[in-house]
Scaffold this motif. Structure first.
Motif, short mmCIF file in Angstrom:
data_model
loop_
_atom_site.label_atom_id
_atom_site.label_comp_id
_atom_site.label_asym_id
_atom_site.label_seq_id
_atom_site.Cartn_x
_atom_site.Cartn_y
_atom_site.Cartn_z
N SER A 13 0.83 -1.21 0.00
CA SER A 13 0.00 0.00 0.00
C SER A 13 0.86 1.26 0.00
O SER A 13 0.56 2.23 -0.71
N VAL A 14 1.92 1.26 0.79
CA VAL A 14 2.82 2.41 0.84
C VAL A 14 3.51 2.62 -0.51
O VAL A 14 3.61 3.75 -0.99
N VAL A 15 3.97 1.54 -1.13
CA VAL A 15 4.64 1.65 -2.43
C VAL A 15 3.67 2.18 -3.48
O VAL A 15 4.01 3.08 -4.26
N PHE A 16 2.45 1.66 -3.51
CA PHE A 16 1.47 2.15 -4.47
C PHE A 16 1.14 3.61 -4.23
O PHE A 16 1.01 4.40 -5.17
N ALA A 17 0.99 4.00 -2.98
CA ALA A 17 0.70 5.40 -2.66
C ALA A 17 1.86 6.31 -3.07
O ALA A 17 1.65 7.39 -3.64
N ALA A 18 3.09 5.88 -2.81
CA ALA A 18 4.26 6.69 -3.18
C ALA A 18 4.37 6.83 -4.69
O ALA A 18 4.62 7.93 -5.22
N CYS A 19 4.17 5.73 -5.41
CA CYS A 19 4.24 5.78 -6.87
C CYS A 19 3.12 6.65 -7.43
O CYS A 19 3.34 7.44 -8.35
N GLY A 20 1.93 6.52 -6.88
CA GLY A 20 0.80 7.34 -7.34
C GLY A 20 1.03 8.81 -7.08
O GLY A 20 0.75 9.66 -7.93
N ALA A 21 1.55 9.13 -5.90
CA ALA A 21 1.83 10.53 -5.57
C ALA A 21 2.92 11.10 -6.46
O ALA A 21 2.81 12.23 -6.96
N ALA A 22 3.97 10.33 -6.68
CA ALA A 22 5.08 10.80 -7.52
C ALA A 22 4.61 11.01 -8.95
O ALA A 22 4.90 12.04 -9.57
N ALA A 79 10.70 1.98 -6.35
CA ALA A 79 10.19 3.17 -5.66
C ALA A 79 11.28 4.22 -5.49
O ALA A 79 11.04 5.41 -5.67
N VAL A 80 12.48 3.78 -5.16
CA VAL A 80 13.59 4.72 -5.00
C VAL A 80 13.94 5.38 -6.32
O VAL A 80 14.12 6.61 -6.39
N VAL A 81 13.99 4.60 -7.39
CA VAL A 81 14.32 5.16 -8.71
C VAL A 81 13.23 6.12 -9.16
O VAL A 81 13.51 7.22 -9.66
N LEU A 82 11.97 5.75 -8.98
CA LEU A 82 10.87 6.63 -9.39
C LEU A 82 10.86 7.92 -8.59
O LEU A 82 10.82 9.01 -9.16
N CYS A 83 10.92 7.81 -7.29
CA CYS A 83 10.88 9.01 -6.44
C CYS A 83 12.13 9.86 -6.60
O CYS A 83 12.09 11.08 -6.42
N GLY A 84 13.25 9.25 -6.94
CA GLY A 84 14.47 10.01 -7.16
C GLY A 84 14.60 10.57 -8.56
O GLY A 84 15.21 11.61 -8.78
N GLY A 85 14.00 9.88 -9.54
CA GLY A 85 14.15 10.28 -10.93
C GLY A 85 13.17 11.32 -11.41
O GLY A 85 13.52 12.20 -12.20
N LEU A 86 11.94 11.26 -10.95
CA LEU A 86 10.95 12.21 -11.43
C LEU A 86 11.25 13.66 -11.06
O LEU A 86 11.01 14.55 -11.88
N PRO A 87 11.78 13.94 -9.88
CA PRO A 87 12.12 15.35 -9.61
C PRO A 87 13.18 15.91 -10.55
O PRO A 87 13.25 17.11 -10.76
N LEU A 88 13.99 15.05 -11.13
CA LEU A 88 15.02 15.51 -12.07
C LEU A 88 14.40 16.14 -13.31
O LEU A 88 15.01 17.00 -13.94
N VAL A 89 13.19 15.69 -13.67
CA VAL A 89 12.52 16.28 -14.83
C VAL A 89 12.22 17.75 -14.57
O VAL A 89 12.33 18.58 -15.46
N ALA A 90 11.86 18.07 -13.32
CA ALA A 90 11.51 19.45 -12.99
C ALA A 90 12.71 20.39 -13.07
O ALA A 90 12.54 21.58 -13.31
#
Length: 115
Positions: A13-22, A79-90
């Motif tokens: 649930s935490v992983v899905f929530a983190a991925c959804g939020a990111a 989760a680490v790659v997604l949460c770490g990689g998406l901010p790089l787009v900004a």
């Protein structure tokens, strides 16, 4: 339900929530990213298509990866790659990338979501 099963359910649930939020946060920034990178509508569409295509490829490979490294490791790394990689787009530089480079970037980001 055993304690281990409850912990596993909470972790998923935490992983899905983190991925959804990111992902939701990134989607809200798509117009700003388009402006910052100077992308045309066609280039943005190609990048977003690359995101979808990367997700399909990731879905096809996910079973093999989970079998090889385990579901826990795959979920944590993804989760680490997604949460770490998406901010790089900004914070991407304001130069105009080629469609091919944007396609590869979007595909790489999408492939990271399956882990």
């Amino acid at each position: 339900m055993t304690g281990e099963l409850v912990r596993a359910r909470r972790a998923v649930s935490v992983v899905f929530a983190a991925c959804g939020a990111a992902f939701g946060t990134w989607l809200a920034r798509v117009p700003a990213v388009q402006d910052r990178l100077g992308l045309t509508t066609g280039q943005l569409a190609a990048g977003l298509f690359g995101l979808a295509a990367g997700s399909v490829v990731a879905l096809l490979l996910a079973g093999a990866v989970i079998t090889r490294i385990g579901s826990r490791a795959a979920a944590v790394v993804g989760a680490v790659v997604l949460c770490g990689g998406l901010p790089l787009v900004a914070v991407a530089p304001g130069r105009r990338p080629s469609s091919r480079r944007w396609w590869c970037s979007a595909s790489a980001t999408a492939r990271s979501t399956w882990r």
